[in-house]
Write an enzyme that holds these catalytic residues in place. Structure first.
Site, PDB file in Angstrom:
ATOM      1  CD  GLU A 180     -41.568  14.311  27.574  1.00 36.19           C
ATOM      2  OE1 GLU A 180     -40.343  13.890  26.781  1.00 36.19           O
ATOM      3  OE2 GLU A 180     -42.385  15.028  27.016  1.00 36.19           O
ATOM      4  NE  ARG A 225     -26.680  14.259  25.157  1.00 35.77           N
ATOM      5  CZ  ARG A 225     -27.728  14.067  24.690  1.00 35.77           C
ATOM      6  NH1 ARG A 225     -28.710  13.296  25.520  1.00 35.77           N
ATOM      7  NH2 ARG A 225     -28.499  14.908  24.029  1.00 35.77           N
ATOM      8  CB  CYS A 242     -40.120  13.516  20.895  1.00 35.60           C
ATOM      9  SG  CYS A 242     -38.630  14.576  20.045  1.00 35.60           S
ATOM     10  CE  LYS A 287     -30.447  18.623  20.752  1.00 33.37           C
ATOM     11  NZ  LYS A 287     -29.521  18.018  22.082  1.00 33.37           N
ATOM     12  CB  SER A 292     -34.488  18.400  22.852  1.00 35.77           C
ATOM     13  OG  SER A 292     -32.935  18.007  22.869  1.00 35.77           O
ATOM     14  CG  HIS A 319     -39.187  16.411  24.789  1.00 37.23           C
ATOM     15  ND1 HIS A 319     -39.362  15.012  24.676  1.00 37.23           N
ATOM     16  CD2 HIS A 319     -38.314  16.591  23.629  1.00 37.23           C
ATOM     17  CE1 HIS A 319     -38.671  14.534  23.719  1.00 37.23           C
ATOM     18  NE2 HIS A 319     -37.910  15.306  23.223  1.00 37.23           N
TER      19      HIS A 319
END
Length: 310
Positions: free
Chosen positions: A238, A250, A144, A165, A194, A236
């Site tokens: 992972e 969040r 990233c 985003k 993300s 991502h």
């Protein structure tokens, strides 16, 4: 073979419960074998979650892995206990001074996309890390923001801010089926995304770098840099099944403070319903990618670690 972790590291118990083969340092010392040394330069705020995610992936190969945790020297994290950092992490300055070498190094992302690279407080030290990898690391994996920073440093490729985003699970195409890093990959796949920035395909190709995975919706995802013995992944693999949901929750809380508009992660929750449990549709490809990376390191790294970077 298992991954070698300190028995007191939180990831040790988590991965043991999941059935991942792990061994303590005492157990590893009894084996007459040279493990692959893999470092993790962890720039993410949630250190424990991130180190567990990457240990899970690199610990699933048939090779013994020695996992080392590294941090930026002067940057203090606010989200992880100081005792954890003191017990398990070494500052890069110390690693650099010892002259030790690594078969592989993972450089994570960081939630600082809105800043120009040069405005990041630890940018000077991070560029030292990038240059140090050329003589002390067999293969580096930038993830990233970490991958964006590396490709910018070595090739001048820019990151571009987005109006909204990119958030969710997006379909990607396999553009390089012959690549050893994509061995076993299907023709298309889903990957969690993300980020507020993008790297553009034409600019990466103009730098002469092969793009291995690409999405028409969110752009390049995996880039190989043979000259610098590196891979850059901008998304991502992972992530755990619930990581995007944690970020969504969040962000919802931040709405009350900043008034930003928050969208449900694309193609993540069943029926786009946040009350439903999201399925994990990328786990197998995540293990394939990192397993292939470890295999390529094993095939190319010298037995004598002093010869790395020679």
């Amino acid at each position: 073979m298992p991954i070698k972790l300190p028995a007191t590291l939180p990831a040790y118990d988590v991965l043991t419960r999941e059935g991942v083969m792990v061994m303590s340092e005492d157990q590893a010392a009894r084996q007459d074998i040279r493990p692959l040394r893999i470092g993790l330069l962890n720039l993410m705020p949630k250190k424990i979650q991130t180190e567990t995610q990457f240990a899970r992936l690199i610990g699933a190969t048939p090779l013994q892995i020695e996992f080392s945790l590294i941090r930026m020297t002067d940057h203090e994290t606010k989200n992880t206990a100081a005792q954890h950092m003191e017990s398990f992490y070494r500052p890069f300055e110390e690693v650099e001074a010892t002259g030790e070498k690594f078969d592989g190094l993972i450089i994570t992302g960081a939630p600082i996309e809105h800043l120009p690279f040069e405005d990041v407080t630890y940018w000077d030290e991070l560029t030292r890390v990038f240059d140090w990898t050329q003589s002390h690391v067999q293969s580096t994996f930038g993830v990233c923001w970490g991958g964006m920073a590396m490709i910018h440093h070595f090739h001048g490729v820019k990151k571009h801010m987005l109006d909204a985003k990119l958030f969710g699970c997006f379909r990607h195409m396999n553009l390089a089926q012959e690549s050893p890093y994509l061995r076993g990959f299907s023709d298309d796949l889903v990957m969690p995304v993300s980020r507020w920035t993008e790297m553009r395909r034409d600019e990466i190709e103009a730098a002469g770098l092969p793009i291995l995975l690409h999405s028409d919706e969110v752009g390049p995802a995996l880039v190989e840099d043979p000259e610098h013995r590196a891979l850059y992944v901008f998304n991502h693999f992972e992530y755990d099944s619930g990581t995007l949901n944690e970020e969504y929750q969040r962000d919802l809380k931040s709405v009350q403070v900043e008034g930003a508009e928050i969208s449900v992660p694309v193609n993540y929750f069943p029926g786009d319903d946040p009350t439903q449990r999201p399925p994990n549709r990328w786990r197998s490809h995540a293990h394939l990618l990192y397993g292939n990376w470890i295999n390529e390191i094993y095939q190319s790294t010298p037995y004598d670690m002093n010869a790395i970077g020679a």
